[in-house]
Design a protein around this motif. Structure first.
Motif, PDB file in Angstrom:
ATOM      1  N   ASP A 263       0.821  -1.204   0.000  1.00  0.00           N
ATOM      2  CA  ASP A 263       0.000   0.000   0.000  1.00  0.00           C
ATOM      3  C   ASP A 263       0.859   1.259   0.000  1.00  0.00           C
ATOM      4  O   ASP A 263       0.355   2.355   0.155  1.00  0.00           O
ATOM      5  CB  ASP A 263      -0.955   0.003   1.207  1.00  0.00           C
ATOM      6  N   ILE A 264       2.186   1.104  -0.182  1.00  0.00           N
ATOM      7  CA  ILE A 264       3.084   2.250  -0.185  1.00  0.00           C
ATOM      8  C   ILE A 264       3.757   2.342  -1.541  1.00  0.00           C
ATOM      9  O   ILE A 264       4.535   1.477  -1.916  1.00  0.00           O
ATOM     10  CB  ILE A 264       4.154   2.131   0.920  1.00  0.00           C
ATOM     11  N   GLU A 265       3.457   3.379  -2.274  1.00  0.00           N
ATOM     12  CA  GLU A 265       4.100   3.600  -3.567  1.00  0.00           C
ATOM     13  C   GLU A 265       5.272   4.554  -3.373  1.00  0.00           C
ATOM     14  O   GLU A 265       5.095   5.691  -2.955  1.00  0.00           O
ATOM     15  CB  GLU A 265       3.098   4.183  -4.568  1.00  0.00           C
ATOM     16  N   LEU A 266       6.476   4.084  -3.679  1.00  0.00           N
ATOM     17  CA  LEU A 266       7.679   4.870  -3.425  1.00  0.00           C
ATOM     18  C   LEU A 266       8.421   5.140  -4.727  1.00  0.00           C
ATOM     19  O   LEU A 266       8.556   4.257  -5.572  1.00  0.00           O
ATOM     20  CB  LEU A 266       8.606   4.125  -2.456  1.00  0.00           C
ATOM     21  N   ASN A 267       8.916   6.364  -4.859  1.00  0.00           N
ATOM     22  CA  ASN A 267       9.692   6.764  -6.031  1.00  0.00           C
ATOM     23  C   ASN A 267      11.140   7.001  -5.612  1.00  0.00           C
ATOM     24  O   ASN A 267      11.422   7.564  -4.557  1.00  0.00           O
ATOM     25  CB  ASN A 267       9.124   8.053  -6.640  1.00  0.00           C
ATOM     26  N   GLY A 268      12.067   6.582  -6.466  1.00  0.00           N
ATOM     27  CA  GLY A 268      13.480   6.762  -6.164  1.00  0.00           C
ATOM     28  C   GLY A 268      13.901   8.218  -6.240  1.00  0.00           C
ATOM     29  O   GLY A 268      13.461   8.955  -7.125  1.00  0.00           O
ATOM     30  N   ILE A 269      14.755   8.634  -5.324  1.00  0.00           N
ATOM     31  CA  ILE A 269      15.299   9.998  -5.307  1.00  0.00           C
ATOM     32  C   ILE A 269      16.783   9.973  -5.655  1.00  0.00           C
ATOM     33  O   ILE A 269      17.215  10.593  -6.627  1.00  0.00           O
ATOM     34  CB  ILE A 269      15.088  10.659  -3.932  1.00  0.00           C
ATOM     35  N   ILE A 270      17.588   9.233  -4.892  1.00  0.00           N
ATOM     36  CA  ILE A 270      19.025   9.164  -5.151  1.00  0.00           C
ATOM     37  C   ILE A 270      19.607   7.934  -4.468  1.00  0.00           C
ATOM     38  O   ILE A 270      19.068   7.437  -3.459  1.00  0.00           O
ATOM     39  CB  ILE A 270      19.754  10.446  -4.661  1.00  0.00           C
ATOM     40  N   ASP A 271      20.690   7.421  -5.032  1.00  0.00           N
ATOM     41  CA  ASP A 271      21.434   6.313  -4.461  1.00  0.00           C
ATOM     42  C   ASP A 271      22.920   6.660  -4.527  1.00  0.00           C
ATOM     43  O   ASP A 271      23.436   7.017  -5.596  1.00  0.00           O
ATOM     44  CB  ASP A 271      21.154   5.019  -5.241  1.00  0.00           C
ATOM     45  N   LEU A 272      23.608   6.589  -3.387  1.00  0.00           N
ATOM     46  CA  LEU A 272      25.037   6.896  -3.311  1.00  0.00           C
ATOM     47  C   LEU A 272      25.789   5.664  -2.828  1.00  0.00           C
ATOM     48  O   LEU A 272      25.299   4.932  -1.955  1.00  0.00           O
ATOM     49  CB  LEU A 272      25.294   8.061  -2.354  1.00  0.00           C
ATOM     50  N   GLY A 273      26.986   5.435  -3.398  1.00  0.00           N
ATOM     51  CA  GLY A 273      27.722   4.245  -3.010  1.00  0.00           C
ATOM     52  C   GLY A 273      29.222   4.439  -3.033  1.00  0.00           C
ATOM     53  O   GLY A 273      29.748   5.364  -3.662  1.00  0.00           O
ATOM     54  N   ILE A 274      29.917   3.540  -2.334  1.00  0.00           N
ATOM     55  CA  ILE A 274      31.374   3.502  -2.322  1.00  0.00           C
ATOM     56  C   ILE A 274      31.798   2.041  -2.354  1.00  0.00           C
ATOM     57  O   ILE A 274      31.148   1.177  -1.747  1.00  0.00           O
ATOM     58  CB  ILE A 274      31.956   4.238  -1.086  1.00  0.00           C
ATOM     59  N   LYS A 275      32.893   1.739  -3.081  1.00  0.00           N
ATOM     60  CA  LYS A 275      33.397   0.375  -3.203  1.00  0.00           C
ATOM     61  C   LYS A 275      34.910   0.347  -2.959  1.00  0.00           C
ATOM     62  O   LYS A 275      35.625   1.295  -3.304  1.00  0.00           O
ATOM     63  CB  LYS A 275      33.106  -0.189  -4.597  1.00  0.00           C
ATOM     64  N   TYR A 276      35.366  -0.770  -2.394  1.00  0.00           N
ATOM     65  CA  TYR A 276      36.790  -1.001  -2.202  1.00  0.00           C
ATOM     66  C   TYR A 276      37.122  -2.400  -2.705  1.00  0.00           C
ATOM     67  O   TYR A 276      36.531  -3.394  -2.264  1.00  0.00           O
ATOM     68  CB  TYR A 276      37.159  -0.873  -0.722  1.00  0.00           C
ATOM     69  N   ARG A 277      38.080  -2.484  -3.629  1.00  0.00           N
ATOM     70  CA  ARG A 277      38.502  -3.762  -4.205  1.00  0.00           C
ATOM     71  C   ARG A 277      39.734  -4.248  -3.448  1.00  0.00           C
ATOM     72  O   ARG A 277      40.807  -3.668  -3.562  1.00  0.00           O
ATOM     73  CB  ARG A 277      38.783  -3.580  -5.696  1.00  0.00           C
ATOM     74  N   PHE A 278      39.573  -5.338  -2.683  1.00  0.00           N
ATOM     75  CA  PHE A 278      40.651  -5.792  -1.814  1.00  0.00           C
ATOM     76  C   PHE A 278      41.421  -6.989  -2.361  1.00  0.00           C
ATOM     77  O   PHE A 278      42.438  -7.379  -1.783  1.00  0.00           O
ATOM     78  CB  PHE A 278      40.120  -6.122  -0.411  1.00  0.00           C
ATOM     79  N   MET A 279      40.978  -7.589  -3.476  1.00  0.00           N
ATOM     80  CA  MET A 279      41.676  -8.733  -4.019  1.00  0.00           C
ATOM     81  C   MET A 279      41.572  -8.760  -5.536  1.00  0.00           C
ATOM     82  O   MET A 279      40.466  -8.712  -6.091  1.00  0.00           O
ATOM     83  CB  MET A 279      41.125 -10.038  -3.429  1.00  0.00           C
ATOM     84  N   ASP A 280      42.715  -8.846  -6.201  1.00  0.00           N
ATOM     85  CA  ASP A 280      42.775  -8.909  -7.664  1.00  0.00           C
ATOM     86  C   ASP A 280      43.203 -10.309  -8.070  1.00  0.00           C
ATOM     87  O   ASP A 280      44.332 -10.730  -7.815  1.00  0.00           O
ATOM     88  CB  ASP A 280      43.768  -7.869  -8.190  1.00  0.00           C
ATOM     89  N   LEU A 281      42.276 -11.051  -8.713  1.00  0.00           N
ATOM     90  CA  LEU A 281      42.542 -12.415  -9.150  1.00  0.00           C
ATOM     91  C   LEU A 281      42.761 -12.487 -10.658  1.00  0.00           C
ATOM     92  O   LEU A 281      42.601 -13.545 -11.258  1.00  0.00           O
ATOM     93  CB  LEU A 281      41.388 -13.336  -8.741  1.00  0.00           C
ATOM     94  N   GLY A 282      43.099 -11.358 -11.255  1.00  0.00           N
ATOM     95  CA  GLY A 282      43.307 -11.316 -12.693  1.00  0.00           C
ATOM     96  C   GLY A 282      42.025 -11.013 -13.432  1.00  0.00           C
ATOM     97  O   GLY A 282      41.712  -9.854 -13.724  1.00  0.00           O
ATOM     98  N   ALA A 283      41.269 -12.054 -13.745  1.00  0.00           N
ATOM     99  CA  ALA A 283      40.008 -11.868 -14.466  1.00  0.00           C
ATOM    100  C   ALA A 283      38.880 -11.415 -13.551  1.00  0.00           C
ATOM    101  O   ALA A 283      37.825 -10.985 -14.024  1.00  0.00           O
ATOM    102  CB  ALA A 283      39.605 -13.162 -15.172  1.00  0.00           C
ATOM    103  N   VAL A 284      39.089 -11.508 -12.236  1.00  0.00           N
ATOM    104  CA  VAL A 284      38.048 -11.152 -11.261  1.00  0.00           C
ATOM    105  C   VAL A 284      38.667 -10.300 -10.163  1.00  0.00           C
ATOM    106  O   VAL A 284      39.746 -10.618  -9.660  1.00  0.00           O
ATOM    107  CB  VAL A 284      37.406 -12.413 -10.642  1.00  0.00           C
ATOM    108  N   GLN A 285      37.975  -9.233  -9.804  1.00  0.00           N
ATOM    109  CA  GLN A 285      38.339  -8.443  -8.630  1.00  0.00           C
ATOM    110  C   GLN A 285      37.246  -8.588  -7.583  1.00  0.00           C
ATOM    111  O   GLN A 285      36.062  -8.431  -7.890  1.00  0.00           O
ATOM    112  CB  GLN A 285      38.515  -6.961  -8.996  1.00  0.00           C
ATOM    113  N   LEU A 286      37.655  -8.897  -6.370  1.00  0.00           N
ATOM    114  CA  LEU A 286      36.721  -9.032  -5.260  1.00  0.00           C
ATOM    115  C   LEU A 286      36.775  -7.781  -4.400  1.00  0.00           C
ATOM    116  O   LEU A 286      37.838  -7.180  -4.225  1.00  0.00           O
ATOM    117  CB  LEU A 286      37.062 -10.254  -4.412  1.00  0.00           C
ATOM    118  N   GLY A 287      35.611  -7.396  -3.874  1.00  0.00           N
ATOM    119  CA  GLY A 287      35.582  -6.180  -3.069  1.00  0.00           C
ATOM    120  C   GLY A 287      34.371  -6.113  -2.165  1.00  0.00           C
ATOM    121  O   GLY A 287      33.533  -7.022  -2.139  1.00  0.00           O
ATOM    122  N   ALA A 288      34.309  -5.033  -1.410  1.00  0.00           N
ATOM    123  CA  ALA A 288      33.188  -4.747  -0.517  1.00  0.00           C
ATOM    124  C   ALA A 288      32.662  -3.360  -0.839  1.00  0.00           C
ATOM    125  O   ALA A 288      33.414  -2.476  -1.266  1.00  0.00           O
ATOM    126  CB  ALA A 288      33.626  -4.827   0.942  1.00  0.00           C
ATOM    127  N   GLY A 289      31.368  -3.180  -0.659  1.00  0.00           N
ATOM    128  CA  GLY A 289      30.760  -1.889  -0.975  1.00  0.00           C
ATOM    129  C   GLY A 289      29.631  -1.548  -0.029  1.00  0.00           C
ATOM    130  O   GLY A 289      29.146  -2.385   0.735  1.00  0.00           O
TER     131      GLY A 289
END
Length: 206
Positions: free
Chosen positions: A40-66
């Motif tokens: 019963d709640i119709e919500l509209n998006g306003i803004i989304d902000l994010g930050i990511k840190y890549r802590f492991m480089d496996l060549g074809a794949v980078q792993l991280g947290a955000g």
């Protein structure tokens, strides 16, 4: 000697900046609520902000947290009336803040270095604030915090070594449990809400 130290300092700064380019990024997105059933709640998006840190480089794949934080809201206010009753004021205000920590994997496509698909799994904390008054017999007011799992799929395209554009889709399965006050009466609720968010935005690597 001073010139040598200055050159060494500049080389170290260049190295540090280059290293940081592989690890950190910030982003700003516009979220669109594409949920099939928003209750019963119709919500509209306003803004989304994010930050990511890549802590492991496996060549074809980078792993991280955000971490992403999104704001969705909706409101309405108008006067209505009809035969048999006086003009009434309708008020409706709904706001939702989403806090989304996650772990992600960023993939490299051979021959398409600028394109980077991404998959992430995390948890969403949803903070809801809702008020409804039809100007007559119905009034509801509640605020609560709930949470659930979050699956994220996305792809980015590098415009340069620092700037990129991206599109993401978030699937949220939020367990909502709490109490709602309606006409001075308290009602309990317990259900799972499935939320879909489509996000498009711009990012910066540093």
């Amino acid at each position: 000697m001073k010139k040598s130290l200055l050159v060494m300092f500049l080389v170290m700064c260049t190295y540090c900046v280059s290293a940081q380019n592989k690890k950190w990024s910030v982003e700003a997105n516009y979220p669109v609520n594409v949920s099939e059933n928003d209750g019963d709640i119709e919500l509209n998006g306003i803004i989304d902000l994010g930050i990511k840190y890549r802590f492991m480089d496996l060549g074809a794949v980078q792993l991280g947290a955000g971490l992403n934080t999104a704001l969705l809201r909706n409101e309405d206010n108008f006067i209505y009336g009809g035969p048999g009753f006086e003009n009434r004021e309708f008020n409706y205000e709904a706001k939702q803040i989403l806090v989304q920590p996650k772990l992600f994997a960023e993939l490299a496509i051979p021959g398409l270095a600028r394109l980077k698909p991404q998959i992430a799994l995390g948890y969403t904390v949803a903070v809801d604030d809702y008020y409804y008054n039809d100007g007559g017999n119905v009034e509801a007011d509640y605020s609560n915090t709930n949470g659930g799992l979050n699956l994220n799929l996305g792809i980015s395209y590098d415009l340069s070594s620092r700037f990129f554009i991206q599109v993401q889709y978030d699937y949220l399965n939020v367990h909502k449990k709490g109490e709602e006050t309606r006409n001075d009466q308290t009602y309990s609720y317990d259900f799972k809400e499935k939320i879909g968010l489509l996000k498009a935005g711009l990012g910066f690597r540093f």
